[in-house]
Design a protein around this motif. Structure first.
Motif, mmCIF file in Angstrom:
data_model
loop_
_atom_site.group_PDB
_atom_site.id
_atom_site.type_symbol
_atom_site.label_atom_id
_atom_site.label_comp_id
_atom_site.label_asym_id
_atom_site.label_seq_id
_atom_site.Cartn_x
_atom_site.Cartn_y
_atom_site.Cartn_z
ATOM 1 N N PHE A 405 -28.986 -12.247 -25.948
ATOM 2 C CA PHE A 405 -29.715 -11.946 -24.707
ATOM 3 C C PHE A 405 -28.757 -12.123 -23.540
ATOM 4 C CE2 PHE A 405 -32.044 -12.888 -20.908
ATOM 5 C CZ PHE A 405 -33.238 -12.206 -20.994
ATOM 6 N N LEU A 406 -28.584 -11.073 -22.740
ATOM 7 C CA LEU A 406 -27.710 -11.141 -21.574
ATOM 8 C C LEU A 406 -28.383 -10.458 -20.399
ATOM 9 C CD1 LEU A 406 -25.008 -11.792 -20.202
ATOM 10 C CD2 LEU A 406 -24.152 -9.582 -21.034
ATOM 11 N N SER A 407 -28.608 -11.218 -19.330
ATOM 12 C CA SER A 407 -29.160 -10.662 -18.096
ATOM 13 C C SER A 407 -28.260 -11.020 -16.920
ATOM 14 C CB SER A 407 -30.574 -11.181 -17.834
ATOM 15 O OG SER A 407 -31.088 -10.640 -16.622
ATOM 16 N N LEU A 408 -27.684 -9.986 -16.307
ATOM 17 C CA LEU A 408 -26.834 -10.145 -15.116
ATOM 18 C C LEU A 408 -27.385 -9.307 -13.972
ATOM 19 C CD1 LEU A 408 -23.331 -9.896 -16.868
ATOM 20 C CD2 LEU A 408 -24.538 -11.963 -16.171
ATOM 21 N N SER A 409 -28.649 -8.993 -14.005
ATOM 22 C CA SER A 409 -29.256 -8.129 -13.000
ATOM 23 C C SER A 409 -29.251 -8.771 -11.619
ATOM 24 C CB SER A 409 -30.695 -7.788 -13.402
ATOM 25 O OG SER A 409 -31.493 -8.953 -13.450
ATOM 26 N N ASP A 410 -29.365 -7.925 -10.595
ATOM 27 C CA ASP A 410 -29.474 -8.374 -9.207
ATOM 28 C C ASP A 410 -28.296 -9.237 -8.779
ATOM 29 O OD1 ASP A 410 -32.292 -7.367 -8.392
ATOM 30 O OD2 ASP A 410 -32.638 -8.382 -10.295
ATOM 31 N N SER A 433 -29.506 -4.492 -14.479
ATOM 32 C CA SER A 433 -30.130 -3.760 -13.372
ATOM 33 C C SER A 433 -29.616 -4.215 -12.016
ATOM 34 C CB SER A 433 -31.657 -3.955 -13.419
ATOM 35 O OG SER A 433 -32.174 -3.677 -14.696
ATOM 36 N N ASN A 434 -29.632 -3.271 -11.052
ATOM 37 C CA ASN A 434 -29.377 -3.565 -9.638
ATOM 38 C C ASN A 434 -28.029 -4.236 -9.393
ATOM 39 O OD1 ASN A 434 -31.995 -2.550 -8.909
ATOM 40 N ND2 ASN A 434 -32.865 -4.481 -9.617
ATOM 41 N N ASN A 435 -26.984 -3.574 -9.878
ATOM 42 C CA ASN A 435 -25.618 -3.926 -9.562
ATOM 43 C C ASN A 435 -24.933 -2.679 -9.004
ATOM 44 O OD1 ASN A 435 -24.776 -6.820 -10.454
ATOM 45 N ND2 ASN A 435 -26.122 -6.124 -12.102
ATOM 46 N N ARG A 436 -23.607 -2.588 -9.123
ATOM 47 C CA ARG A 436 -22.873 -1.412 -8.643
ATOM 48 C C ARG A 436 -22.007 -0.832 -9.766
ATOM 49 N NH1 ARG A 436 -20.756 -4.493 -3.149
ATOM 50 N NH2 ARG A 436 -22.827 -4.894 -2.267
ATOM 51 N N LEU A 437 -22.514 -0.959 -10.979
ATOM 52 C CA LEU A 437 -21.772 -0.467 -12.129
ATOM 53 C C LEU A 437 -21.747 1.059 -12.140
ATOM 54 C CD1 LEU A 437 -23.262 -3.008 -14.696
ATOM 55 C CD2 LEU A 437 -20.981 -3.072 -13.660
ATOM 56 N N GLN A 438 -20.678 1.620 -12.705
ATOM 57 C CA GLN A 438 -20.506 3.075 -12.647
ATOM 58 C C GLN A 438 -19.888 3.599 -13.950
ATOM 59 O OE1 GLN A 438 -17.956 3.451 -9.254
ATOM 60 N NE2 GLN A 438 -16.194 2.524 -10.248
ATOM 61 N N GLY A 439 -19.716 4.916 -13.991
ATOM 62 C CA GLY A 439 -19.118 5.556 -15.159
ATOM 63 C C GLY A 439 -20.159 5.837 -16.227
#
Length: 496
Positions: A405-410, A433-439
């Motif tokens: 389980f990994l949550s790094l949202s917000d 969710s709600n980060n600035r990840l791309q690609g």
């Protein structure tokens, strides 16, 4: 003559042994057991625990144990009677039968719906009992004073009932042999007097959780309980401020739970004190910690080298997270919903963490995660660092190992998905969710067969995920990205 006497003794002893072994149980107690069986308010045939109560030797019946020397019943384990149906012991009748067993020491009736407001008082005449388990038996009313006469009791469990009123002031203090007392999950009210448990010098485990106890806890309440190892006061209505030093001299204390007393303030920093205990479990969640000393993380924790579980969530903490909390012996650490700030803690020396679960969500932790995060936390299974101010690229090996389980949202993470996440075969829940990840969300070489939940919404991804190798996926949230095209899942095609 002397030889004949010895021979006679041998014969008598042999006959007595044969009587004990061959007869099995006394006829009078066999009759009592059959009376007890008939007192059940349900069909005898459908009762799992009593279905084998037949035959000559009642000592071989289920849940019945007899003494090897007297053949009298000393143990009755009837706690599974209600396993497959609503067994109801005819309260007073059944207890009166039980009271006639002259050597009964261990009695388990848990799970039977005994009910009644005075049934507990009927047990008071069983003076030889050492263990009495009556949890989840629908007991009602107040705790009777006559329990104090059960001087032989070592274990008493009345949890999960509807007991009401105050805990009688001097009832338990006279029970000098009692080692375990569980009154949790009732409707007990009022205050805990300093004299309620004052003389219980043998008490090791005390559970008063999930009641309606209130008012202030006196610092002297537990002073004399020098044998105490486990104490739970959670889920009550205690108020006011208590010094944590009130537990300092309980040298055998290993587990303490004060959680979910929302109006309780706990001060650990003043006055100066030295803990004589070595805790393995500490839960102070939903209390107010150190309001008078800057809301800092309790400093005495640096001395608790055996601590395995620590929950300080929603306890008004502020300041940095001490690194020793993450890199000592702790296995489960919960610090969520505080105002903790500063960078992610690093070890002071070359060491790795023993944590299997880490939750620092809903804080103010900032900066980037260490690139060797996976190496620092090789045993981590559950990790929630959502709703902080973390930023930078995700560590390249993030996801490799035991992580499920990994949550790094917000947070403020940016860059592309790290290669480690493509190889996390154990991952079941991944929330970024709600980060600035791309690609690309999940490339074609992804290997996440166990994935159940994937939430990547609110980022800047441009290529939809390849989820053809995620057969157990049931939750997919990829909204609010820069995606175009279709997602294929076998013959199912979902438009974006």
């Amino acid at each position: 003559m002397k030889g004949s006497f010895i021979m006679m003794v041998v014969v008598v002893v042999s006959l007595l042994n044969c009587y004990v072994e061959c007869e099995g149980c006394l006829e009078e107690e066999k009759s009592l057991l059959l009376q007890l069986k008939s007192s059940l308010n349900r069909s005898i045939e459908s009762s799992v625990a009593l279905s084998d109560w037949a035959g000559q030797n009642c000592c071989e019946w289920g849940g019945v144990s007899c003494s090897n020397t007297t053949s009298r019943v000393f143990k009755l384990l009837l706690g599974t009677v209600g396993q497959e149906g609503p067994d109801v012991l005819n309260s007073k009748e059944s207890v009166n039968i039980l009271a006639q067993f002259k050597e009964l020491q261990y009695l388990v009736l848990s799970g039977n719906r005994m009910g009644g407001s005075d049934i507990l008082q009927a047990f008071c005449k069983m003076h030889h009992l050492k263990l009495l388990l009556l949890y989840s038996t629908s007991l009602e009313g107040k705790i009777p004073h006559c329990i104090r006469k059960m001087h032989s009791l070592q274990v008493l469990n009345l949890a999960g009932n509807q007991l009401q009123g105050n805990i009688p002031l001097s009832t338990f203090s006279d029970m000098h042999l009692l080692q375990e007392l569980d009154l949790s999950g009732n409707q007990l009210q009022g205050i805990i007097s300093p004299f309620t448990f004052s003389n219980m010098h043998s008490l090791q485990k005390l559970d008063l959780s999930e009641n309606q106890l209130q008012e202030i806890i006196s610092p002297s309440t537990f002073n004399n309980l020098t044998m105490l190892t486990d104490l739970s006061l959670s889920n009550n209505h205690f108020v006011g401020t208590i010094p944590f030093s009130m537990f300092a001299n309980l040298s055998k204390l290993v587990s303490l739970d004060l959680s979910n007393n929302y109006q309780l303030e706990v001060e650990t920093e003043s006055p100066n004190w030295v803990p004589h205990f070595r805790l393995t479990n500490l839960n102070l969640a939903n209390c107010k910690l150190n309001r008078l000393s800057g809301s800092i993380v309790p400093s005495f924790l640096s001395t608790q080298h055996t601590l395995k579980f620590l929950d300080l969530s929603n306890s008004s903490l502020a300041g940095y997270i001490p690194s020793y909390l993450l890199y000592n012996s702790t296995q489960r650490l919960v610090l969520r919903r505080n105002s903790l700030s500063g960078p992610f803690p690093l070890p002071h020396q070359n060491t790795t963490s023993l944590l299997t679960a880490l939750d620092i969500s809903n804080n103010l932790v900032n900066g980037s995660l260490p690139e060797n995060f996976v190496d620092l936390f090789p045993l981590l299974v559950y990790c929630d660092m959502s709703a902080n101010a973390l930023q930078g690229n995700l560590p390249p090996k993030m996801g490799i190992g035991n992580l499920q389980f990994l949550s790094l949202s917000d947070n403020r993470f940016y860059g592309e998905m790290p290669p480690g996440l493509m190889k996390c075969i154990n991952m079941g829940y991944l929330v970024l969710s709600n980060n600035r990840l791309q690609g690309e969300m999940l490339p074609g070489n992804v290997s996440m067969e166990g994935l159940v939940c994937l939430e990547l919404d609110g980022n800047e991804f441009t290529t939809p995920p390849n989820i053809s190798k995620t057969p157990y996926l049931v939750i997919l949230n990829i909204r609010n990205n820069h995606l175009s095209g279709n997602i294929s899942l076998g013959c199912l095609c979902i438009s974006i």
